[in-house]
Every structure is written in structure tokens, then in C-alpha cells.
Design a protein around this motif. Structure first.
Motif, PDB file in Angstrom:
ATOM      1  N   SER A   1      -1.164   0.087  -3.452  1.00 37.74           N
ATOM      2  CA  SER A   1      -0.616   1.154  -2.613  1.00 37.74           C
ATOM      3  C   SER A   1       0.821   1.424  -3.048  1.00 37.74           C
ATOM      4  CB  SER A   1      -0.662   0.763  -1.132  1.00 37.74           C
ATOM      5  OG  SER A   1      -0.237   1.835  -0.322  1.00 37.74           O
TER       6      SER A   1
ATOM      7  N   GLN B   1       4.075   2.408   5.809  1.00 35.87           N
ATOM      8  CA  GLN B   1       3.045   2.295   4.773  1.00 35.87           C
ATOM      9  C   GLN B   1       2.540   0.863   4.639  1.00 35.87           C
ATOM     10  OE1 GLN B   1       3.573   4.633   1.265  1.00 35.87           O
ATOM     11  NE2 GLN B   1       2.357   3.272  -0.022  1.00 35.87           N
TER      12      GLN B   1
ATOM     13  N   SER C   1      -1.374   0.417   5.383  1.00 35.32           N
ATOM     14  CA  SER C   1      -2.216   0.015   4.249  1.00 35.32           C
ATOM     15  C   SER C   1      -2.756  -1.397   4.391  1.00 35.32           C
ATOM     16  CB  SER C   1      -1.416   0.112   2.940  1.00 35.32           C
ATOM     17  OG  SER C   1      -0.377  -0.854   2.913  1.00 35.32           O
TER      18      SER C   1
ATOM     19  N   TYR D   1      -0.159   7.796  -0.478  1.00 36.95           N
ATOM     20  CA  TYR D   1       0.111   8.431   0.809  1.00 36.95           C
ATOM     21  C   TYR D   1       0.478   9.893   0.624  1.00 36.95           C
ATOM     22  CZ  TYR D   1      -0.840   4.440   3.602  1.00 36.95           C
ATOM     23  OH  TYR D   1      -1.529   3.430   4.237  1.00 36.95           O
TER      24      TYR D   1
ATOM     25  N   LYS E   1      -0.782  10.131   5.262  1.00 34.76           N
ATOM     26  CA  LYS E   1      -2.068   9.459   5.452  1.00 34.76           C
ATOM     27  C   LYS E   1      -2.432   8.719   4.169  1.00 34.76           C
ATOM     28  CE  LYS E   1      -3.608  13.547   6.711  1.00 34.76           C
ATOM     29  NZ  LYS E   1      -2.459  14.219   7.329  1.00 34.76           N
ATOM     30  N   GLY E   2      -3.055   7.570   4.320  1.00 32.19           N
ATOM     31  CA  GLY E   2      -3.496   6.795   3.168  1.00 32.19           C
ATOM     32  C   GLY E   2      -4.718   7.429   2.532  1.00 32.19           C
TER      33      GLY E   2
END
Length: 581
Positions: free
Chosen positions: A110, A124, A128, A211, A220-221
Motif C-alpha cells: 500500500s 491509510q 489498509s 488510495y 478509498k483503498g
């Protein structure tokens, strides 16, 4: 009417769906340029440090072994989300080999924007589910604050090695393990068992969790599968195959390969896939720079004989406005400029072509949700202002606001696409998934038109974000069009156009401008800027909302204007003034 790629491109090869990205990128049996014929995939533009193609294979293996030991992970144990790492760093030559090391274990990477605040990074990390955070010394204080806020232990924060030139004299602090130490440890550890994936597993498993704000809302992931990245790499390869095969060989290379600038953030999907995957897969060399500094960037082009520039519009504009600096460097090696992430106005493209007539300007279009490229241009079929033709494997529709499908050229509507690179969806966000994805199709949130080009090929033109279009007495005004025009005025160094309410028209355009050094007084500059629009644009596009000056236009690292922030500022100013919101 479904728009399809033309027959002029190579067919799309079968897309493997039972292997991780690391296997696809490092194993010659999946079509990558043979290691013996490949340039060094990643070279540091500051130090010259470089990994050969074969050395990169070993580097990935060492990272994977070291990570497995350090974090207690195994290739075939647990889900990919049990093995998620966050990466919050400037660009490095180790970043992508490290990513592939995580993929070798079946884990998720990520990547986070290096400009994030601690609060943004905390969001995040938590969203995540990252089990570890890899950062670098220049960003360590922000990373530690975010990790503490997210409840991530300090011993799960690691450092990536970066050139001393960007360390600001700081040393690697004690108490932190580095990626170099993990790789060194991995050399003496036992070999890892192979990933035991069956058919379809590469299409179901998330590889990257990037993201994006999507069409609206908070970041948003985006769950990007292994097959998504593999697909877009193969789509780009097929799209450019015939053109590259026709190019002259350089420096005794057995194949035509490019030397590309790796300047854009590796956390952004454009750099991540187009530069760092499609490039090395085809044997190209990527010269990595940690961030944009004009002289450093120009020096790298001169030193490494860069042939392909992958840029965003703000950097192109910077070059045009800094010809006194650019003219001191030899940029003659550059053959192509590829721009994306934000629209490049035709006026800016023409200005660049005048200064650099031997550079072919290419433009592409894509999103995080499509694992990058949907359309692109090739030399020989460039139409300035166009985002090119659809890649092999892409299907596209243009939909009206009433939900009807456009069946003719030159008719605007929302671009909706289907492609093997369209992602799995958003992590833990069913509402956004329902709004964006349906039966393999993805609503882009962008208004587009398709037109026939001079070569009788179908070109797509991105007008603007649908929610950013300004409606003046029912007529649409695209902010990007006005911004491109304003940038041709000598008083404008940078700008953004937003909508403000108007009793008579509903909305009218307002320009937010960074004045150039040559601009006169505010009053004179405002009048000159307004007249510049009035002399060249239809009345409904005039700046009836006025002109406001500010020191810098807020933008994302990829160059997208943060219009939402500007609108919020304008709304607050109007609230304080007691005027209509």
C-alpha cells in the motif's frame, strides 16, 4: 455504441492469472525482454547506482527471504491482507524490487503519497490494515507520528535506503532496521517455497492497495490485483509493439529500448505501472529521481541520455517558463514526451512543440481504478489535445446524463470502460463499489467525446471531471479548457478555474491565478487576464466570477488541481462576506 481499439495494434497476448506480478516481471517465459538484452531496469539519477536485470531478480529474492524471516510470513500461509505493508517514501531504486519481494510472499503493498501529513498517513495505515511501515529518513518524523496515532509499534517501522544528497545531513538513526539489512540477511536464509496458486488466483488476489478519491469522497483503498497490473503491462506492450519494432537500435542494443525518467511519485499509479512495470518488462531503463528539482532533472536527462520523458503538465509548464535554465543543458537525446494524470492543454502542447520541435508529444488517459492506461497516443498518430486511442482489450461507452448510450462521434457524455485492467473494487466500501462498478464496467466520472482523427482512427478527448464542469445558463464550461488558455498569458504563472454561484446564470467561472514575475499591478493584471479570455472564448466562458490571486495553486503530487480545496476557500470567503453560497 461500444468503442473498441482499432485493428492497427498488435493483438493482446493471453493474460496469466495464476502468478504474482513478481513472477511475471522477472521470468522470461512470460514475454518480458530477455535479461541479457535488457537495460538496467532501475538506476539512481543522483548517484548512478544501478541494478542489472539479472541482479534485480536476486534483489527481489533477498528482500522476500528477509521479510519472511523478519515478519514471520510465508508464501502460502494466510491471506494477502495478513501480509500488508505500507510504503511511505520518496522514490528509490529499491522501491519496486521491494514491492516485488512482498508479492513473492503473496502480500499487499500500500504505497502512500510522500506529501501526506501524519493524519493522512494514519488514515491509510488503519484503513489498509498495514502490519509494517517502510519509510525513509527525510519522512521519518511524519511516519513515526502517524504510526503512533495508528497504534503501529515502533519496531514495525523500517527505513528504505535513499541517496545521502536528500538526507539533509541527517544520519540513519539507531534502532531502525533498513531494507538493505533485510536484503543482506535474506542472502543467507533458506530459499522460499514457490507460491502455490491455482487458475484465477492472480485475478482474485490484491497486489497493490493504492488510495484514490474515485469519482468523489474521501480517499478509498483501490484493490489492484496481480492480473490487473499484468494486463495493463501487456496492453501497453501490444499497443506500442509495431511502433517500437520499427525504431532504430541504439548503443548496440539487440532490441529498441528506451531510457526513461522515473521522476513521478512511485506511489502514484501512473509511475507505478507505466514507468516501473511496462518499461522494465520491455527492457527499458528507468532513471529514478526522488523528487522534482529543475536543475537535477535537467542534469539527469543530459547525463543519462534520457530518450523518454514521463511527465505531468505542471512540469511541462515549468520547463516552458524556465527556458533560461533549460537552455544550459543538452536535451537532444529526448525523443518523446508522455504526459498524463491531468489534461495537457493544446496551447501548452503547441508552445512546447515550438521550443522542442524534435520531441513527439504523447498523451494518455487512465485512472487508479483501471490500473492506469485506458488510451494513449503513438508517434505518427498524435492529435494535440487528444488522449489518444483505446488500448487493446479496452471497451468504452459514452453515456448521457439521462443514462442513454451515445451512438455518434463528437457527442459528450460520461466515459464508461471495461478492461482486464479494471480493478477488483474499493476496500470495505460497498456504496462506492455500487456507484462505480457494474458487470465489469467502470464509471470514470470523466466527460469525454470520441472523434475520428486525421488517420481515420478513433481518438478520445477528456473534457473534464463531470462534477467539476461549470454550468452557465445551462451551457457547459470545462475548467481545463480555460486553464490551458489562461496559461498562455504572460501574467499567469499558474492557475485554476472554479465555479461560483450567480443569480442570473446559476454558475459563472472564476480564475484563481498565480501571477508571473512580469505581471504588473493586481488591477492591471486582472483586466488583462479577463480581456485575454474575452478575446478568444465564447461569452458564457468569460470570467464573470472574477480573478483572485494566490501564491500557489494547491495540487496533488501528480499535478491534479485540488479544486475542492479552492471551492471550500471561496465558499468560506463568501460566507464571511455575507454573499450567496
Amino acid at each position: 455504441m461500444v468503442f473498441l481499439p482499432g485493428p492497427q495494434y498488435a493483438p493482446l497476448d493471453p493474460i496469466p492469472d495464476d502468478i504474482p506480478i513478481s513472477e511475471f516481471m522477472l521470468n522470461e517465459k512470460y514475454g518480458r525482454t530477455p535479461h541479457a538484452q535488457s537495460r538496467d531496469p532501475f538506476t539512481c539519477g543522483l548517484t548512478g547506482k544501478s541494478y542489472s536485470s539479472r541482479a534485480t531478480v536476486d534483489r527481489v529474492d533477498h528482500f522476500a527471504r528477509g521479510l519472511a524471516k523478519e515478519l514471520g510470513w510465508a508464501p502460502n500461509r494466510g491471506t494477502e491482507f495478513d501480509k500488508t505493508v505500507g510504503v511511505f517514501s520518496v522514490n528509490t531504486i529499491d522501491a519496486v524490487p521491494f514491492f516485488w519481494g512482498v508479492h513473492r510472499l503473496g502480500g499487499v503493498v500500500s504505497p502512500a503519497n510522500a506529501a501526506y501529513s501524519a493524519a493522512e498517513l494514519k488514515y491509510q495505515i488503519l484503513d489498509s490494515g498495514a502490519k509494517a511501515l517502510f519509510t525513509c529518513v527525510p519522512l521519518l518524523s511524519v511516519a513515526l507520528e502517524a504510526a503512533a496515532l495508528a497504534g503501529l509499534p515502533k519496531n514495525r517501522v523500517y527505513l528504505m535506503d535513499v541517496p545521502e544528497a536528500i538526507m539533509g545531513g541527517a544520519k540513519v538513526p539507531s534502532g531502525f532496521k533498513t531494507t538493505e539489512q533485510l536484503a543482506e540477511a535474506g542472502k543467507s536464509l533458506p530459499s522460499l517455497e514457490p507460491l502455490n496458486w491455482g487458475p484465477g488466483e492472480g485475478a482474485r488476489r490484491t497486489a497493490f492497495l493504492c488510495y484514490s478519491s474515485g469519482t468523489s469522497g474521501l480517499p478509498k483503498g483501490v484493490m489492484i490485483s496481480h492480473r490487473n497490473v499484468i494486463a495493463n503491462t501487456l496492453q501497453i506492450t501490444a499497443f506500442e509493439k509495431y511502433h517500437r519494432a520499427s525504431q532504430p537500435l541504439t548503443n548496440g542494443q539487440p532490441l529498441h529500448t528506451d531510457v526513461s525518467i522515473g521522476l513521478l511519485p512511485q506511489s502514484h499509479i501512473y509511475a507505478l505501472v507505466v514507468i516501473c512495470h511496462a518499461g522494465p518488462y520491455r527492457g527499458d531503463q528507468v532513471v529514478i529521481l526522488p523528487k522534482f528539482e529543475l536543475n537535477v532533472y535537467l542534469r539527469a536527462i543530459q547525463q543519462f541520455k534520457i530518450t523518454s520523458l514521463f511527465l505531468v503538465p505542471p512540469i511541462i509548464i515549468n520547463m516552458l517558463r524556465s527556458q533560461d535554465v533549460c537552455s544550459k543543458y543538452d536535451l537532444s537525446s529526448v525523443k518523446t514526451l508522455f504526459t498524463g494524470a491531468a489534461p495537457l492543454g493544446m496551447e501548452t502542447a503547441l508552445d512546447f512543440q515550438k521550443v522542442y520541435p524534435n520531441v513527439v508529444i504523447r498523451q494518455g488517459y487512465g485512472l487508479t481504478e483501471t490500473s492506469t492506461v485506458v488510451s494513449s497516443t503513438l508517434p505518427g498518430d498524435v492529435v494535440l489535445g487528444s488522449s489518444g486511442c483505446f488500448l487493446p482489450g479496452v471497451e468504452a461507452r459514452i453515456m448521457t446524463p439521462e443514462g442513454e448510450e451515445v451512438t455518434s462521434y463528437d457527442t459528450p457524455g460520461e466515459l464508461v470502460v471495461r478492461s482486464p485492467s479494471v480493478v477488483l473494487g474499493y476496500l470495505n466500501n460497498e456504496k462506492a463499489n455500487k456507484e462505480t462498478f457494474e458487470d465489469g464496467w467502470m464509471r470514470t466520472g470523466d466527460e469525454a467525446v470520441v472523434r475520428k482523427g486525421p488517420n481515420d482512427t478513433e481518438h478520445v478527448y477528456i473534457v473534464d471531471r463531470i462534477k467539476e464542469l461549470i454550468k452557465v445558463k445551462g451551457l457547459q464550461v470545462a475548467p481545463a479548457e480555460l486553464e490551458a488558455h489562461l496559461l498562455t498569458h504572460p501574467a499567469v504563472a499558474d492557475c485554476a478555474v472554479i465555479a461560483i454561484p450567480d443569480d442570473a446564470a446559476g454558475e459563472v467561472p472564476k480564475a484563481v491565478v498565480v501571477k508571473s514575475a512580469s505581471a504588473g499591478s493586481d488591477e492591471d493584471a486582472i483586466e488583462a487576464i479577463k480581456k485575454h479570455v474575452q478575446d478568444h472564448k465564447a461569452r458564457h466562458k468569460w470570467l464573470k466570477g472574477g480573478v483572485r490571486f494566490m501564491d500557489a495553486i494547491p495540487k496533488s503530487p501528480s499535478g491534479k488541481i485540488l479544486r475542492r480545496l479552492l471551492r471550500d476557500q471561496e465558499k468560506e470567503a463568501r460566507r464571511k462576506a455575507g454573499t450567496k453560497l
